[in-house]
Design an enzyme around this catalytic site. Structure first.
Site, PDB file in Angstrom:
ATOM      1  N   TYR A 112       0.822  -1.207   0.000  1.00 19.24           N
ATOM      2  CA  TYR A 112       0.000   0.000   0.000  1.00 19.24           C
ATOM      3  C   TYR A 112       0.859   1.261   0.000  1.00 19.24           C
ATOM      4  CZ  TYR A 112      -3.477   3.439   1.155  1.00 19.24           C
ATOM      5  OH  TYR A 112      -4.296   4.534   1.108  1.00 19.24           O
ATOM      6  N   TRP A 114       1.070   5.632  -1.848  1.00 18.76           N
ATOM      7  CA  TRP A 114       0.747   6.525  -2.954  1.00 18.76           C
ATOM      8  C   TRP A 114       1.809   6.575  -4.040  1.00 18.76           C
ATOM      9  CZ3 TRP A 114      -2.540  11.293  -3.447  1.00 18.76           C
ATOM     10  CH2 TRP A 114      -3.782  11.111  -2.841  1.00 18.76           C
TER      11      TRP A 114
HETATM   12  N1  LIG Z   1      -2.340   8.536  12.183  1.00 19.35           N
HETATM   13  C1  LIG Z   1      -2.719   8.571  10.909  1.00 19.35           C
HETATM   14  N2  LIG Z   1      -2.169   7.728  10.020  1.00 19.35           N
HETATM   15  C2  LIG Z   1      -2.542   7.758   8.732  1.00 19.35           C
HETATM   16  C3  LIG Z   1      -3.521   8.686   8.292  1.00 19.35           C
HETATM   17  C4  LIG Z   1      -4.103   9.564   9.246  1.00 19.35           C
HETATM   18  O1  LIG Z   1      -4.986  10.396   8.931  1.00 19.35           O
HETATM   19  N3  LIG Z   1      -3.669   9.490  10.545  1.00 19.35           N
HETATM   20  N4  LIG Z   1      -3.868   8.728   6.967  1.00 19.35           N
HETATM   21  C5  LIG Z   1      -3.736   7.496   6.211  1.00 19.35           C
HETATM   22  C6  LIG Z   1      -3.929   7.725   4.773  1.00 19.35           C
HETATM   23  S1  LIG Z   1      -5.409   8.456   4.311  1.00 19.35           S
HETATM   24  C7  LIG Z   1      -3.032   7.336   3.834  1.00 19.35           C
HETATM   25  S2  LIG Z   1      -3.474   7.439   2.174  1.00 19.35           S
HETATM   26  C8  LIG Z   1      -1.721   6.742   4.203  1.00 19.35           C
HETATM   27  C9  LIG Z   1      -0.573   7.204   3.273  1.00 19.35           C
HETATM   28  O2  LIG Z   1       0.531   6.396   3.426  1.00 19.35           O
HETATM   29  P1  LIG Z   1       1.618   6.174   2.239  1.00 19.35           P
HETATM   30  O3  LIG Z   1       0.953   6.291   0.921  1.00 19.35           O
HETATM   31  O4  LIG Z   1       2.344   4.922   2.543  1.00 19.35           O
HETATM   32  O5  LIG Z   1       2.570   7.423   2.467  1.00 19.35           O
HETATM   33  P2  LIG Z   1       3.627   8.117   1.499  1.00 19.35           P
HETATM   34  O6  LIG Z   1       4.476   8.979   2.357  1.00 19.35           O
HETATM   35  O7  LIG Z   1       2.921   8.781   0.364  1.00 19.35           O
HETATM   36  O8  LIG Z   1       4.507   6.901   0.983  1.00 19.35           O
HETATM   37  C10 LIG Z   1       4.873   6.723  -0.346  1.00 19.35           C
HETATM   38  C11 LIG Z   1       6.316   6.233  -0.405  1.00 19.35           C
HETATM   39  O9  LIG Z   1       6.595   5.849  -1.745  1.00 19.35           O
HETATM   40  C12 LIG Z   1       7.877   6.353  -2.136  1.00 19.35           C
HETATM   41  N5  LIG Z   1       7.817   6.533  -3.609  1.00 19.35           N
HETATM   42  C13 LIG Z   1       7.344   7.584  -4.311  1.00 19.35           C
HETATM   43  N6  LIG Z   1       7.432   7.356  -5.636  1.00 19.35           N
HETATM   44  C14 LIG Z   1       7.977   6.136  -5.781  1.00 19.35           C
HETATM   45  C15 LIG Z   1       8.335   5.356  -6.926  1.00 19.35           C
HETATM   46  O10 LIG Z   1       8.148   5.739  -8.075  1.00 19.35           O
HETATM   47  N7  LIG Z   1       8.873   4.112  -6.682  1.00 19.35           N
HETATM   48  C16 LIG Z   1       9.084   3.649  -5.425  1.00 19.35           C
HETATM   49  N8  LIG Z   1       9.597   2.426  -5.289  1.00 19.35           N
HETATM   50  N9  LIG Z   1       8.776   4.380  -4.325  1.00 19.35           N
HETATM   51  C17 LIG Z   1       8.231   5.603  -4.500  1.00 19.35           C
HETATM   52  C18 LIG Z   1       8.036   7.635  -1.365  1.00 19.35           C
HETATM   53  O11 LIG Z   1       9.405   7.964  -1.220  1.00 19.35           O
HETATM   54  C19 LIG Z   1       7.331   7.310  -0.043  1.00 19.35           C
HETATM   55  O12 LIG Z   1       8.226   6.804   0.910  1.00 19.35           O
HETATM   56  O13 LIG Z   1      -1.414   7.087   5.560  1.00 19.35           O
HETATM   57  C20 LIG Z   1      -2.443   6.717   6.471  1.00 19.35           C
HETATM   58  N10 LIG Z   1      -1.984   6.897   7.840  1.00 19.35           N
HETATM   59  N1  LIG Z   2      -1.410  18.472   1.678  1.00 14.38           N
HETATM   60  C1  LIG Z   2      -1.905  17.231   1.741  1.00 14.38           C
HETATM   61  N2  LIG Z   2      -3.136  16.973   1.219  1.00 14.38           N
HETATM   62  C2  LIG Z   2      -3.644  15.713   1.312  1.00 14.38           C
HETATM   63  C3  LIG Z   2      -2.906  14.654   1.900  1.00 14.38           C
HETATM   64  C4  LIG Z   2      -1.607  14.962   2.437  1.00 14.38           C
HETATM   65  O1  LIG Z   2      -0.913  14.095   2.979  1.00 14.38           O
HETATM   66  N3  LIG Z   2      -1.148  16.249   2.331  1.00 14.38           N
HETATM   67  N4  LIG Z   2      -3.422  13.386   1.934  1.00 14.38           N
HETATM   68  C5  LIG Z   2      -4.492  13.079   0.978  1.00 14.38           C
HETATM   69  C6  LIG Z   2      -5.155  11.835   1.364  1.00 14.38           C
HETATM   70  S1  LIG Z   2      -4.350  10.367   1.063  1.00 14.38           S
HETATM   71  C7  LIG Z   2      -6.392  11.792   1.885  1.00 14.38           C
HETATM   72  S2  LIG Z   2      -7.118  10.288   2.207  1.00 14.38           S
HETATM   73  C8  LIG Z   2      -7.154  13.004   2.158  1.00 14.38           C
HETATM   74  C9  LIG Z   2      -7.725  12.896   3.558  1.00 14.38           C
HETATM   75  O2  LIG Z   2      -8.738  13.785   3.793  1.00 14.38           O
HETATM   76  P1  LIG Z   2      -9.264  13.858   5.313  1.00 14.38           P
HETATM   77  O3  LIG Z   2      -9.277  12.498   5.883  1.00 14.38           O
HETATM   78  O4  LIG Z   2     -10.547  14.557   5.342  1.00 14.38           O
HETATM   79  O5  LIG Z   2      -8.109  14.728   5.954  1.00 14.38           O
HETATM   80  P2  LIG Z   2      -7.658  15.075   7.436  1.00 14.38           P
HETATM   81  O6  LIG Z   2      -6.730  16.225   7.290  1.00 14.38           O
HETATM   82  O7  LIG Z   2      -7.178  13.867   8.125  1.00 14.38           O
HETATM   83  O8  LIG Z   2      -8.996  15.531   8.137  1.00 14.38           O
HETATM   84  C10 LIG Z   2      -9.691  16.716   7.762  1.00 14.38           C
HETATM   85  C11 LIG Z   2     -10.126  17.451   9.000  1.00 14.38           C
HETATM   86  O9  LIG Z   2     -11.122  16.694   9.686  1.00 14.38           O
HETATM   87  C12 LIG Z   2     -11.106  17.137  11.039  1.00 14.38           C
HETATM   88  N5  LIG Z   2     -11.584  16.048  11.896  1.00 14.38           N
HETATM   89  C13 LIG Z   2     -10.877  14.985  12.358  1.00 14.38           C
HETATM   90  N6  LIG Z   2     -11.670  14.208  13.145  1.00 14.38           N
HETATM   91  C14 LIG Z   2     -12.892  14.793  13.162  1.00 14.38           C
HETATM   92  C15 LIG Z   2     -14.149  14.475  13.776  1.00 14.38           C
HETATM   93  O10 LIG Z   2     -14.313  13.474  14.469  1.00 14.38           O
HETATM   94  N7  LIG Z   2     -15.192  15.334  13.526  1.00 14.38           N
HETATM   95  C16 LIG Z   2     -15.073  16.440  12.750  1.00 14.38           C
HETATM   96  N8  LIG Z   2     -16.164  17.185  12.542  1.00 14.38           N
HETATM   97  N9  LIG Z   2     -13.898  16.776  12.183  1.00 14.38           N
HETATM   98  C17 LIG Z   2     -12.828  15.961  12.365  1.00 14.38           C
HETATM   99  C18 LIG Z   2      -9.688  17.518  11.356  1.00 14.38           C
HETATM  100  O11 LIG Z   2      -9.680  18.745  12.063  1.00 14.38           O
HETATM  101  C19 LIG Z   2      -9.014  17.587  10.011  1.00 14.38           C
HETATM  102  O12 LIG Z   2      -8.273  18.763   9.803  1.00 14.38           O
HETATM  103  O13 LIG Z   2      -6.314  14.155   2.095  1.00 14.38           O
HETATM  104  C20 LIG Z   2      -5.522  14.198   0.909  1.00 14.38           C
HETATM  105  N10 LIG Z   2      -4.889  15.494   0.818  1.00 14.38           N
HETATM  106 MO   LIG Z   3      -5.425   8.682   2.043  1.00 14.14          MO
END
Ligand SMILES: Nc1nc2c(c(=O)[nH]1)N[C@H]1C(S)=C(S)[C@@H](COP(=O)(O)OP(=O)(O)OC[C@H]3O[C@@H](n4cnc5c(=O)[nH]c(N)nc54)[C@H](O)[C@@H]3O)O[C@H]1N2
Ligand SMILES: Nc1nc2c(c(=O)[nH]1)N[C@H]1C(S)=C(S)[C@@H](COP(=O)(O)OP(=O)(O)OC[C@H]3O[C@@H](n4cnc5c(=O)[nH]c(N)nc54)[C@H](O)[C@@H]3O)O[C@H]1N2
Ligand SMILES: [Mo]
Length: 768
Positions: A112, A114
């Site tokens: 998993y 991005w």
């Molecule tokens: N506590 C907490 N944890 C969370 C979340 C949260 O809200 N709270 N959010 C969750 C969510 S929504 C998501 S989507 C995940 C994201 O978690 P990830 O998608 O695992 O996070 P990234 O940092 O985007 O990791 C991508 C990695 O791929 C590498 N990479 C980039 N391009 C390439 C390539 O072309 N080839 C190879 N081999 N590697 C590459 C980058 O260097 C990086 O280390 O985290 C989750 N974890």
């Molecule tokens: N710059 C940037 N943009 C991103 C990402 C990133 O890593 N960096 N990650 C991308 C990815 S993979 C994803 S999945 C999306 C995620 O999109 P989201 O999951 O919506 O993103 P978050 O920033 O975790 O949460 C949005 C807001 O929800 C509020 N929140 C948290 N818990 C609660 C709750 O219980 N109730 C209410 N009402 N509000 C709450 C928090 O204050 C937070 O700022 O964002 C994407 N966009």
């Molecule tokens: Mo995500």
């Protein structure tokens, strides 16, 4: 023209003497993301992986029994840099050994993450295709983003990808919406990104145009800044995790005052009568009144009542951020969003209804045709075993153990080899100290990475991958403005190679090169994928130019459909001929199918389920970072500039800080029963009391690597989050349900070492 595409936007790379000097914004983007500025210095910094490397004991004891290769020393030991030839022989030999001894069911290739934005060099897809050619692998389903939502929505409305592509456009909202109620806000910080590319940033402008048109915004969130801009927006500082109760009380008022749309409910939904019984207390003796909800949410009963009336009297869009479902019982806020919108009866009308994640990703609501561009085929997987993605630690710790998922009883496979490319589990997974225990279990861990992240440091064999700027690719994402010819800008750094060329080389060594490559090199694949997509484009009414023309032009603009997009308008206009893909063909406020699964943690209609007891005083929000994408480019200039004493900033309410003798700029220890990390403090009035906020993505940096469970010194919140599924239905990531205590750190402030490469010992010097 030369462009490139990142998940956070399109740029023009500026190269001087072969080195990347700048990432210039593209001329059409009104709101380019500053994250691009992080890349130039970072791309060839010492943190870059330049050569293949193997963990020392793994290499020294390679021919021995796997247990003798000290898997528990992952992350602690030195690495040995080896030539590509050696590294690839080791990988091929391990894959063959594990397959021979345990079968393909012992290989976990979920991988998993991005990765990067291009359609061909998408690391995870590359690995999946490779492992399919090798005979299959244990895979993962759903995402960390939308674990609960992806499983719930097909039962009650339709699948998430379809819904996201069909969201009512910002333009339509500006014209028709009067009241926008945003649970979790509309954070522009998140709309910097979209999976696959965000070539034109439109959310800030979308909000501004709505505000200019007089739309009223209500930001229901623990953070004021989750909705920036409109001056007349109202902030309801809800208690995290209580939105379901708030939505129920809004429904209660609608029913009590006869403001709900009985006609809509009858015609377009099933089960509303049973839900209303529950709402009014005839099921559990508790009426879900504003007074009841006030105690749970900290929003006054009076405001809940007036808000319900306003919602009924105006064209109202109810939006819910993904974050709300990334929690224990995360299905409920999504189900309630749909239910509340159904009660108002505006689903399918311009400007009204519900949104699942406006503001979470840039492209949601762009209104453009949802053509997703060229695709790279992953082939067929001969292994049928899978896990819901966030159950990875459970799987590694408990082979053979049964678990529930979406009406099925499944068993965890017995994994011997883990292969990862394009993700960072030490970023994304919960309870990292528990993960560390699980991570010592597999016999072999192989990782392709660009940088020395923890994902790479905790592997046995590390293969250096190129970045998007070091290869040609095609950038395109559903509902994005431009398809982009991503032209290589610089030479690969060090000895790094594309994931494709690494895997093609391995497939040759393993005897299935023809299956994997089909005789094409990377350039031929781009042309082939593009040509293949032209037919699909036709069905969207898009005429793509030929490949050479596209490559010369550098981009191609995707247009708008003839009629403005309004979510579920077709269903509303003609529900008999536009049945929803649910069992009843209607919106399911009560789902017989979910009820039939018999899960107490997700019964047949939306319910308020008490949250697990919170032993600590503060609710920890670990939301998405403004200054990077997840952990990507945490070592870059933009992210680094945001740090406080080198640590990830943690925002505390002034009252909570004062009560603990904490001031702005202090280093604090954040802890609970699972672990502890250090962070740098920001004191604010724009966060509700009782809540601490820290973005995800600070690279995992334990104080003493030889002591799993020790203090994490950089600010990675996943050392304290809980590793449980949202429910038996979805088993989705529940990272937002976390409670912690925060105290001032009075010890010496340890140096950050997360960005240092591991210790390298010489290949020949050590005499291997
Ligand atoms: N506590 C907490 N944890 C969370 C979340 C949260 O809200 N709270 N959010 C969750 C969510 S929504 C998501 S989507 C995940 C994201 O978690 P990830 O998608 O695992 O996070 P990234 O940092 O985007 O990791 C991508 C990695 O791929 C590498 N990479 C980039 N391009 C390439 C390539 O072309 N080839 C190879 N081999 N590697 C590459 C980058 O260097 C990086 O280390 O985290 C989750 N974890
Ligand atoms: N710059 C940037 N943009 C991103 C990402 C990133 O890593 N960096 N990650 C991308 C990815 S993979 C994803 S999945 C999306 C995620 O999109 P989201 O999951 O919506 O993103 P978050 O920033 O975790 O949460 C949005 C807001 O929800 C509020 N929140 C948290 N818990 C609660 C709750 O219980 N109730 C209410 N009402 N509000 C709450 C928090 O204050 C937070 O700022 O964002 C994407 N966009
Ligand atoms: Mo995500």
């Amino acid at each position: 023209m030369s462009f490139t595409s990142m998940h956070w936007g399109a740029y023009r790379p500026r190269v001087e003497n072969g080195r990347l000097d700048a990432m210039e914004p593209v001329p059409w983007d009104a709101d380019p993301s500053p994250i691009g500025a992080s890349i130039p210095r970072a791309i060839d910094s010492p943190t870059r992986i330049r050569r293949p490397a193997v963990r020392r004991s793994f290499l020294e004891r390679f021919g021995d029994h796997p247990a003798l290769r000290s898997p528990h020393l992952r992350g602690q030991e030195a690495f040995v840099e080896v030539p590509w030839e050696t590294a690839l022989e080791l990988v091929a030999s391990e894959l063959s050994r594990v397959k021979g001894e345990h079968g393909n069911k012992a290989i976990f290739g979920g991988s998993y993450g991005w990765g990067s934005a291009g359609r061909f060099h998408h690391a995870q897809s590359q690995l999946h295709r490779f492992l399919n050619g090798f005979g299959g692998y244990v895979y993962s389903v759903d995402s960390y983003s939308l674990g609960a939502g992806r499983v719930l929505m097909p039962h009650i409305v339709g699948n998430m990808d379809w819904l996201l592509a069909a969201h009512t456009s910002w333009q339509n909202l500006a014209q028709q919406c009067e009241l926008f109620v945003a649970f979790g806000g509309l954070p522009v910080k998140n709309a910097q990104c979209s999976p696959g590319g965000a070539s034109d940033h439109l959310v800030e402008g979308g909000i501004r145009r709505m505000a200019e048109a007089g739309v009223k915004f209500v930001n229901v969130s623990p953070l004021r800044d989750d909705l920036q801009g409109p001056e007349h927006n109202e902030w309801l500082a809800v208690r995290p995790g209580s939105d379901t109760a708030l939505m129920m009380a809004l429904c209660w008022v609608l029913v009590e005052e006869g403001l709900h749309d009985e006609g809509f409910l009858q015609r377009y939904t099933v089960g509303h009568a049973r839900f209303i019984d529950y709402l009014q207390g005839r099921v559990d003796g508790i009426a879900k009144t504003p007074e009841w909800a006030a105690a749970l949410t900290d929003i006054t009963a009076a405001r809940i009542t007036t808000l319900a009336r306003e919602m009924a009297s105006k064209r109202t869009m109810i939006n819910v951020a993904y974050s709300l479902q990334r929690s224990v019982h995360g299905e409920q806020p999504f189900w309630m969003t749909v239910t509340l919108a159904a009660m108002l009866g505006q689903i399918g009308l311009p400007g009204g209804g519900f949104g699942l994640g406006y503001g979470c990703m840039n492209n949601t609501g762009s209104g453009r045709k949802a053509f997703s561009g060229p695709r790279f085929s992953q082939g067929m997987n001969a292994v049928k075993d899978f896990i819901p993605v966030a159950r990875v630690t459970d799987m590694l710790l408990n082979p053979g153990m049964p678990f529930d998922y979406n009406g099925q009883r499944l068993h965890y496979p017995d994994i011997r080899l883990v292969y990862w490319a394009g993700g960072n589990i030490f970023h994304h997974h919960q309870d990292l100290n528990r993960l560390l225990e699980a991570w010592a279990r597999p016999e072999t861990i192989i990782v392709h990475e660009q940088y020395w992240t923890a994902q790479a440091k905790y592997a046995d064999i590390v293969l250096p991958a190129t970045t998007a700027l070091e290869r040609d690719d095609i950038g395109s994402a559903a509902s994005d403005r431009y398809m982009i010819a991503m032209k290589q800008a610089i030479e690969p750094v060090g000895e790094s190679r594309d994931d494709y060329s690494i895997l093609a080389d391995l497939s040759r060594r393993l005897g299935f090169e023809e299956v994997f490559t089909e005789g094409r090199d990377a350039g031929q694949w781009l042309r082939f994928m593009y040509e293949e997509s032209r037919q699909r484009a036709d069905s969207f009414g898009i005429t793509l130019p030929d490949y050479d023309q596209f490559w010369r032009d550098g981009l191609f603009e995707i247009d708008y459909p003839p009629n403005d997009t309004v979510l579920l308008q077709g269903f509303r206009d003609d529900p008999e001929n536009h049945r929803l893909p649910t069992p009843s063909g209607k919106i399911e406020i009560f789902s017989e199918r979910i009820a039939g699964f018999g899960y107490t943690d997700c019964p047949g209609h939306p319910v308020w389920l008490d949250k697990p007891a919170t032993p600590f005083a503060l609710h920890l929000l670990s939301n998405q970072p403004k200054t990077r994408l997840h952990s990507q480019y945490d070592h870059g200039a933009y992210s680094q500039a945001s740090k406080v004493q080198g640590r990830e900033p943690l925002t505390l309410n002034r009252q909570d800080a004062d009560a603990r003798g904490i001031s702005e700029g202090d280093v604090v220890k954040v802890w609970n029963q699972r672990g502890a990390f250090l962070a740098g403090v920001i004191v604010s009035d724009d966060i509700r009391p009782g809540v601490a906020q820290i973005a995800t993505g600070a690279w995992f940096d334990p104080l003493n690597k030889a002591q799993p469970g020790c203090l994490e010194k950089h600010g990675n919140p996943n050392v304290v989050t809980e590793d449980v599924g949202a429910s038996s239905l979805s088993q989705g990531c529940a990272a937002q349900t976390a409670s912690v205590e925060v105290e001032k750190w009075s010890g010496p402030v340890p140096e950050i070492t997360a960005f240092e490469p591991p210790v390298m010992v010489g290949w020949r010097a050590e005499g291997f």
